[in-house]
Design an enzyme around this catalytic site. Structure first.
Site, PDB file in Angstrom:
ATOM      1  N   ASP A 285      -9.729  10.493  -7.389  1.00 40.51           N
ATOM      2  CA  ASP A 285     -10.005  11.764  -6.732  1.00 40.51           C
ATOM      3  C   ASP A 285      -8.854  12.203  -5.836  1.00 40.51           C
ATOM      4  OD1 ASP A 285     -11.445  13.993  -5.951  1.00 40.51           O
ATOM      5  OD2 ASP A 285     -12.411  12.959  -4.284  1.00 40.51           O
ATOM      6  N   CYS A 329      -2.646 -10.704   7.498  1.00 41.98           N
ATOM      7  CA  CYS A 329      -3.611 -10.121   8.432  1.00 41.98           C
ATOM      8  C   CYS A 329      -4.980 -10.776   8.273  1.00 41.98           C
ATOM      9  CB  CYS A 329      -3.730  -8.620   8.180  1.00 41.98           C
ATOM     10  SG  CYS A 329      -4.919  -7.780   9.259  1.00 41.98           S
ATOM     11  N   CYS A 358      -4.119   1.796   9.968  1.00 41.78           N
ATOM     12  CA  CYS A 358      -4.149   0.347  10.171  1.00 41.78           C
ATOM     13  C   CYS A 358      -4.591  -0.048  11.564  1.00 41.78           C
ATOM     14  CB  CYS A 358      -2.774  -0.248   9.853  1.00 41.78           C
ATOM     15  SG  CYS A 358      -2.653  -2.031  10.164  1.00 41.78           S
TER      16      CYS A 358
END
Length: 426
Positions: A285, A329, A358
């Site tokens: 999309d 992370c 982030c």
């Protein structure tokens, strides 16, 4: 849903845009850019009956699951007309194999949803998502009609009309830079509609002039993170089991060992395709661009396109292009780098491909992890939602016991309580 093409069988879904970019509103943050409008090869107002039948028949043929999911999007999909969806349902019933059923979801601004529409949607068992941006002030700032008038009352009336017909719509609320300043007002306004389900969708649109990273209405990572944390604090003390918030539910599911249903949280993507009104198929999309057109159903089978080498590479590139810092992370399991469309920031050590949001996502995940873990533990010990929330409220009351407005805030910010978390006390 398990769908099979000619290649290796892989799950995929298709979002249909029966009128392409055509809409009866002029929302300031709409991501359906002029470029996307210009690439449409079919200039008619809606998907032809021939294309609709081809799409439905190919999609059902490619699916071997018992439930075949159809999502109708836009632009504004109701502009295709009520008869279009009546035909779609008839075609679905015609092509369904024994043991299969269809699930339909209509995502709409609600402007055209009169009683006739709602009666049909209820009878055909459609799920409905209504775009409404919380408060009237926030909604009308961005979601105006073609005459420049706000549309909050239209959306609210559509929600009430759907409820009268037995449909509890999903509320789709965008988070802009303006919305981020009033998280509790927006959440409480949505909660008052009593639909029980809502999504908070961050607006991140690139500045077409390239003078700034994003457009003025776009939310920053810090703003989005604080917005989510403020809403979470209200929800976890008062609304567990009463109101479902998509990101909260998906996050808890992943931390409980499940898989996220949200594509941006998954390790790879590329399994949520788009069919435009002319039958062209695109990768996603947010990537309805010429370079991401993977074919059309007039010349290739839908299942084949979904599992094409190009589309597989598109999906795998989400994981393969992650910066090194993302692999290190602690929140990788619930973020996985986020949506590729938002990965245009630079890491501290100069790597490209960092998610623009982030910092906000890190803030949210780190903030809610203790509470989510605690709630999960209490639930596994047999406590019901009311008992869990009572325990949480008691803990908050203890934290604030004896603290005045001018005392240091117990959150540890160093600010006076009245200038920080005073509104969170019990």
């Amino acid at each position: 849903m398990q769908c099979n093409g000619d290649a290796e069988p892989l799950p995929f879904t298709v979002m249909a845009k029966p009128v392409g970019s055509i809409c009866n509103l002029n929302c300031s943050y709409c991501y359906y850019s002029k470029e996307k409008q210009e690439i449409m090869s079919d200039t008619s107002n809606r998907m032809t009956e021939e294309t609709l039948e081809s799409f439905i028949s190919q999609y059902i043929e490619a699916c071997d699951s018992s439930v075949v999911s159809f999502v109708w999007h836009g632009g504004e999909p109701t502009l295709a007309g009520l008869d279009f969806y009546k035909l779609a349902v008839r075609l679905q019933n015609q092509y369904l194999r024994k043991g299969q059923i269809c699930w339909n979801n209509l995502q709409t601004n609600g402007i055209l949803l009169n009683d006739e529409w709602c009666s049909f949607l209820a009878e055909a068992k459609f799920d409905v998502g209504i775009s409404i941006d919380g408060t009237q002030l926030n909604h009308d700032k961005h979601r105006k009609d073609r005459q420049g008038k706000g549309t909050y009352q239209n959306a609210k009336e559509a929600i009430c009309r759907l409820q009268t017909h037995g449909i509890q719509p999903d509320l789709l609320c965008t988070v802009t830079s303006a919305a981020a300043k009033a998280p509790l007002d927006i959440y409480k306004s949505l909660r008052s509609l009593e639909t029980k389900w809502m999504q908070f969708i961050p607006i991140v649109n690139r500045d077409p002039s390239n003078r700034k990273p994003v457009t003025p209405e776009s939310v920053t990572g810090e703003e989005y993170g604080e917005f989510l944390c403020e809403v979470f604090d209200e929800w976890v003390l008062k609304d567990i089991g009463r109101t479902n918030i998509q990101l909260f539910t998906e996050t808890a599911r992943v931390w409980s060992g499940g898989s996220a249903g949200l594509c941006w949280m998954a390790p790879t993507c590329g399994r949520s395709l788009i069919i435009e009104k002319d039958g062209d198929i695109y990768s996603c999309d947010h990537f309805v661009k010429t370079e991401y057109r993977i074919g059309d159903i007039r010349q290739s089978a839908l299942g084949t396109l979904a599992n094409s080498a190009f589309q597989v590479r598109f999906g795998e590139s989400k994981r393969e292009s992650l910066p090194k810092t993302c692999f290190e992370c602690e929140w990788l399991d619930v973020c996985n780098g986020g949506c590729p469309k938002d990965r245009f920031a630079i890491t501290d050590n100069g790597e490209p491909g960092l998610n623009y949001l982030c910092s906000g996502l890190k803030r949210f995940f780190s903030y809610v992890k203790p509470a989510v873990s605690y709630v999960t533990k209490l639930s596994s010990n047999g406590l019901n939602n009311e008992e869990i929330m009572a325990k949480l409220r008691k803990q908050v009351a203890e934290i604030w016991k004896g603290i005045g407005r001018n005392d240091p805030c117990p959150c540890g910010s160093g600010k006076k309580a009245k200038l920080c978390c005073w509104h969170k006390r019990i």
